[in-house]
Design a protein around this motif. Sequence first.
Motif, PDB file in Angstrom:
ATOM      1  N   UNK A  22       0.816  -1.221   0.000  1.00  0.00           N
ATOM      2  CA  UNK A  22       0.000   0.000   0.000  1.00  0.00           C
ATOM      3  C   UNK A  22       0.847   1.268   0.000  1.00  0.00           C
ATOM      4  N   UNK A  23       2.183   1.101   0.086  1.00  0.00           N
ATOM      5  CA  UNK A  23       3.094   2.248   0.221  1.00  0.00           C
ATOM      6  C   UNK A  23       2.658   3.132   1.395  1.00  0.00           C
ATOM      7  N   UNK A  24       2.432   2.468   2.513  1.00  0.00           N
ATOM      8  CA  UNK A  24       1.987   3.122   3.748  1.00  0.00           C
ATOM      9  C   UNK A  24       3.220   3.570   4.539  1.00  0.00           C
ATOM     10  N   UNK A  25       3.714   4.736   4.216  1.00  0.00           N
ATOM     11  CA  UNK A  25       4.934   5.224   4.858  1.00  0.00           C
ATOM     12  C   UNK A  25       4.713   5.539   6.338  1.00  0.00           C
ATOM     13  N   UNK A  26       3.499   5.914   6.716  1.00  0.00           N
ATOM     14  CA  UNK A  26       3.220   6.240   8.115  1.00  0.00           C
ATOM     15  C   UNK A  26       3.458   5.042   9.017  1.00  0.00           C
ATOM     16  N   UNK A  27       2.997   3.873   8.591  1.00  0.00           N
ATOM     17  CA  UNK A  27       3.188   2.669   9.408  1.00  0.00           C
ATOM     18  C   UNK A  27       4.675   2.319   9.504  1.00  0.00           C
ATOM     19  N   UNK A  28       5.366   2.309   8.374  1.00  0.00           N
ATOM     20  CA  UNK A  28       6.782   1.929   8.367  1.00  0.00           C
ATOM     21  C   UNK A  28       7.598   2.896   9.214  1.00  0.00           C
ATOM     22  N   UNK A  29       7.379   4.175   9.032  1.00  0.00           N
ATOM     23  CA  UNK A  29       8.136   5.170   9.789  1.00  0.00           C
ATOM     24  C   UNK A  29       7.832   5.091  11.279  1.00  0.00           C
ATOM     25  N   UNK A  30       6.574   4.844  11.626  1.00  0.00           N
ATOM     26  CA  UNK A  30       6.217   4.703  13.030  1.00  0.00           C
ATOM     27  C   UNK A  30       6.905   3.516  13.668  1.00  0.00           C
ATOM     28  N   UNK A  31       6.985   2.422  12.931  1.00  0.00           N
ATOM     29  CA  UNK A  31       7.620   1.215  13.462  1.00  0.00           C
ATOM     30  C   UNK A  31       9.115   1.417  13.680  1.00  0.00           C
TER      31      UNK A  31
END
Length: 266
Positions: A22-31
């Motif tokens: 999904x190219x969900x940068x918010x999740x990756x960056x949060x992790x």
Amino acid sequence: MFVVVGERINTSRKRVHEAVIDRDSTYIQGDVKKQQAAGATFIDVNAGARIGYEKADMEWLLEVIQKVVTIPLCLDSPDPKVLEMAYGMVKDRPMINSISLEKERYDAMTPFLKGKDCSVVALCMDDSGMPKSAQDVIDRAGRLVKSLEGIGLRKELIYIDPLIQPISIDTTKGVMAMDAVRGIMSKFPGVHTICGLSNISYGLPQRRIINRTFLTLLMRAGLDTAIIDPIDDKIMGVLKTTEMLMGNDEYCASYLKGVRAGQIVS
């Protein structure tokens, strides 16, 4: 101090896989921010689960992650082409995961590693299969150290993985791993030892207590690096407490900081 390679950014994990698609940068960056805050020394980045998309997924992950973290990355791929691209993108000296003595992998990785400013994870695996004894592991470690030094890597950049094997298959495998780590650290001063800790508990119930206990034993044997989940407060609590008890935490500062932050609870 002990080196923690945060293992969570791996597309074999369902939530990471979905975020990458999904190219969900918010999740990756949060992790990754959570991993860094919890005490990770490196962030492992593995995009290998989506066959045919690894290079594009790795490129996206590196762009996203490097916007929010200040610690170096561990580039995790069996494909030298992906690693070459990734190496060119990182800001700080990365760790490369990994090379082994298996001819196909060794021949592919050696040209890539020559002349690179990086740390490298070196697996004690060869074409004969998994090591059968601690001495077998130590012998393979010696071959890896000699070979990697031969292409210009300094000992302090070499992280030997003794290949932890499940104790559920053979109850001697825990002792074998400890003896191997002790032997490597004694025979090759300057090198590091690293492992994927959770292999030891494969096939058994209540795996986390096994992993935490084994980490303490391995640290006493000389292990100085592990690929773990730094967001797991219990394993990080055990790690920091063990470091203190081994005399590696001056004035108990790291331990007390973890207690105050609520990360270490009895």
